[in-house]
Design a protein around this motif. Structure first.
Motif, PDB file in Angstrom:
ATOM      1  N   GLN A 126       0.778  -1.204   0.092  1.00 54.03           N
ATOM      2  CA  GLN A 126       0.068   0.082  -0.036  1.00 54.03           C
ATOM      3  C   GLN A 126       0.919   1.230   0.070  1.00 54.03           C
ATOM      4  O   GLN A 126       0.612   2.135  -0.669  1.00 54.03           O
ATOM      5  CB  GLN A 126      -0.950   0.052   1.153  1.00 54.03           C
ATOM      6  CG  GLN A 126      -1.943   1.156   1.195  1.00 54.03           C
ATOM      7  CD  GLN A 126      -2.879   1.085   2.037  1.00 54.03           C
ATOM      8  OE1 GLN A 126      -2.881  -0.051   3.106  1.00 54.03           O
ATOM      9  NE2 GLN A 126      -3.837   1.911   2.408  1.00 54.03           N
ATOM     10  N   LEU A 127       1.904   1.143   0.775  1.00 58.00           N
ATOM     11  CA  LEU A 127       2.888   2.372   0.788  1.00 58.00           C
ATOM     12  C   LEU A 127       3.535   2.612  -0.600  1.00 58.00           C
ATOM     13  O   LEU A 127       3.606   3.886  -0.811  1.00 58.00           O
ATOM     14  CB  LEU A 127       4.096   2.295   2.013  1.00 58.00           C
ATOM     15  CG  LEU A 127       5.068   3.067   1.914  1.00 58.00           C
ATOM     16  CD1 LEU A 127       4.318   4.173   2.544  1.00 58.00           C
ATOM     17  CD2 LEU A 127       6.060   2.716   2.905  1.00 58.00           C
ATOM     18  N   GLN A 129       2.629   1.645  -3.313  1.00 59.52           N
ATOM     19  CA  GLN A 129       1.325   2.216  -4.502  1.00 59.52           C
ATOM     20  C   GLN A 129       0.922   3.573  -4.359  1.00 59.52           C
ATOM     21  O   GLN A 129       1.117   4.234  -5.358  1.00 59.52           O
ATOM     22  CB  GLN A 129       0.272   1.282  -4.411  1.00 59.52           C
ATOM     23  CG  GLN A 129       0.180   0.022  -5.006  1.00 59.52           C
ATOM     24  CD  GLN A 129      -1.063  -0.793  -4.401  1.00 59.52           C
ATOM     25  OE1 GLN A 129      -1.570  -0.780  -3.637  1.00 59.52           O
ATOM     26  NE2 GLN A 129      -1.334  -1.825  -5.209  1.00 59.52           N
ATOM     27  N   THR A 130       0.983   4.100  -3.082  1.00 63.82           N
ATOM     28  CA  THR A 130       0.457   5.491  -2.627  1.00 63.82           C
ATOM     29  C   THR A 130       1.957   6.576  -3.103  1.00 63.82           C
ATOM     30  O   THR A 130       1.361   7.366  -4.035  1.00 63.82           O
ATOM     31  CB  THR A 130       0.295   5.724  -1.373  1.00 63.82           C
ATOM     32  OG1 THR A 130      -0.827   4.778  -1.136  1.00 63.82           O
ATOM     33  CG2 THR A 130      -0.139   7.105  -1.015  1.00 63.82           C
ATOM     34  N   GLU A 131       2.921   5.969  -2.946  1.00 63.17           N
ATOM     35  CA  GLU A 131       3.958   6.898  -3.205  1.00 63.17           C
ATOM     36  C   GLU A 131       4.343   6.993  -4.731  1.00 63.17           C
ATOM     37  O   GLU A 131       4.567   7.926  -4.983  1.00 63.17           O
ATOM     38  CB  GLU A 131       5.392   6.364  -2.450  1.00 63.17           C
ATOM     39  CG  GLU A 131       5.341   6.632  -0.860  1.00 63.17           C
ATOM     40  CD  GLU A 131       6.660   6.065  -0.254  1.00 63.17           C
ATOM     41  OE1 GLU A 131       7.472   5.592  -0.937  1.00 63.17           O
ATOM     42  OE2 GLU A 131       6.726   6.567   1.208  1.00 63.17           O
ATOM     43  N   PHE A 133       2.378   6.752  -7.030  1.00 67.44           N
ATOM     44  CA  PHE A 133       1.160   7.460  -7.541  1.00 67.44           C
ATOM     45  C   PHE A 133       1.471   9.006  -7.231  1.00 67.44           C
ATOM     46  O   PHE A 133       1.290   9.686  -8.282  1.00 67.44           O
ATOM     47  CB  PHE A 133      -0.147   7.176  -6.869  1.00 67.44           C
ATOM     48  CG  PHE A 133      -1.475   7.889  -7.540  1.00 67.44           C
ATOM     49  CD1 PHE A 133      -1.873   7.525  -8.747  1.00 67.44           C
ATOM     50  CD2 PHE A 133      -1.774   8.801  -6.629  1.00 67.44           C
ATOM     51  CE1 PHE A 133      -2.888   8.345  -9.250  1.00 67.44           C
ATOM     52  CE2 PHE A 133      -2.742   9.659  -7.203  1.00 67.44           C
ATOM     53  CZ  PHE A 133      -3.408   9.388  -8.361  1.00 67.44           C
ATOM     54  N   GLU A 134       1.786   9.305  -6.056  1.00 62.39           N
ATOM     55  CA  GLU A 134       2.095  10.758  -5.967  1.00 62.39           C
ATOM     56  C   GLU A 134       3.375  11.169  -6.649  1.00 62.39           C
ATOM     57  O   GLU A 134       3.320  12.282  -7.342  1.00 62.39           O
ATOM     58  CB  GLU A 134       2.180  10.686  -4.417  1.00 62.39           C
ATOM     59  CG  GLU A 134       1.126  10.502  -3.606  1.00 62.39           C
ATOM     60  CD  GLU A 134       1.196  10.707  -1.938  1.00 62.39           C
ATOM     61  OE1 GLU A 134       2.381  10.974  -1.727  1.00 62.39           O
ATOM     62  OE2 GLU A 134       0.181  10.579  -1.239  1.00 62.39           O
TER      63      GLU A 134
END
Length: 192
Positions: A126-127, A129-131, A133-134
């Motif tokens: 999850q970390l 994926q989020t990083e 994407f950002e």
């Protein structure tokens, strides 16, 4: 033969996403790498890491960046934010299945005597994926950065096509055939 360019080529991505392979490809194609060979090849990267220690201290010292125009340097995605905004960059961003990235990182950690289970796999997925994407959203909005997203699996499966696309993106007279020849499918060891 590389033409004169006014940008620094950056190879970026998550750790264990194929950045060292891409550095080898670009070097074979004709772009001199910015490396110091402080980190020696090992079982995890038998052909070398292609790293440059000063990258880790970008916040404190950016003096080496502008003189690197016409060269290629590996910069982990989290540190691309710290590159000086007054320099132009073309970034080849390596993408790889996150399960494969984690499997490769876990193998490397175990070899180093570390326990990869101290952080939950789901949390890391999850970390990341989020990083990522950002990061992509931020990088695509920067006027001094042009991005090329290279899928690791596709590069290994069809290096000639991907090398041609990357050479076109960099527009610097790269030898795409030499780039394709250094891809070693035997090093694709952690598959999802």
């Amino acid at each position: 033969m590389q033409e004169e360019v006014d940008f620094v080529t950056i190879v970026s991505g998550l750790p264990r996403s194929g950045t060292s392979m891409m550095m080898r490809m670009l070097e074979a194609g004709g772009i001199p790498p910015v490396v110091d060979h402080a980190r020696k090849p090992n079982d995890d990267n038998p052909l070398g890491y292609y790293e440059f220690e000063p990258v880790k201290a970008l916040k404190e010292d950016k003096s080496w960046v502008a003189p690197s125009c016409g060269k290629v340097v590996k910069v982990i995605y989290k540190l691309v934010y710290d590159l000086p905004a007054n320099v132009n960059y073309r970034v080849v961003f390596m993408q790889r299945e996150l399960e494969e990235v984690l499997a490769s990182q876990e193998t490397m950690m175990r070899r180093d005597g570390l326990d990869p289970d101290t952080i939950g796999r789901d949390i890391l997925l999850q970390l990341f994926q989020t990083e990522v994407f950002e990061f992509r959203r931020w990088a695509d909005a920067q006027p001094n950065i042009k991005m090329f997203y290279a899928d690791y699996r596709q590069v290994v499966a069809d290096p000639a096509t991907k090398a041609t696309q990357i050479a076109d993106f960099l527009g610097s007279g790269l030898d795409h055939m030499a780039m394709a020849q250094v891809v070693d499918p035997n090093l694709y060891r952690n598959r999802a």
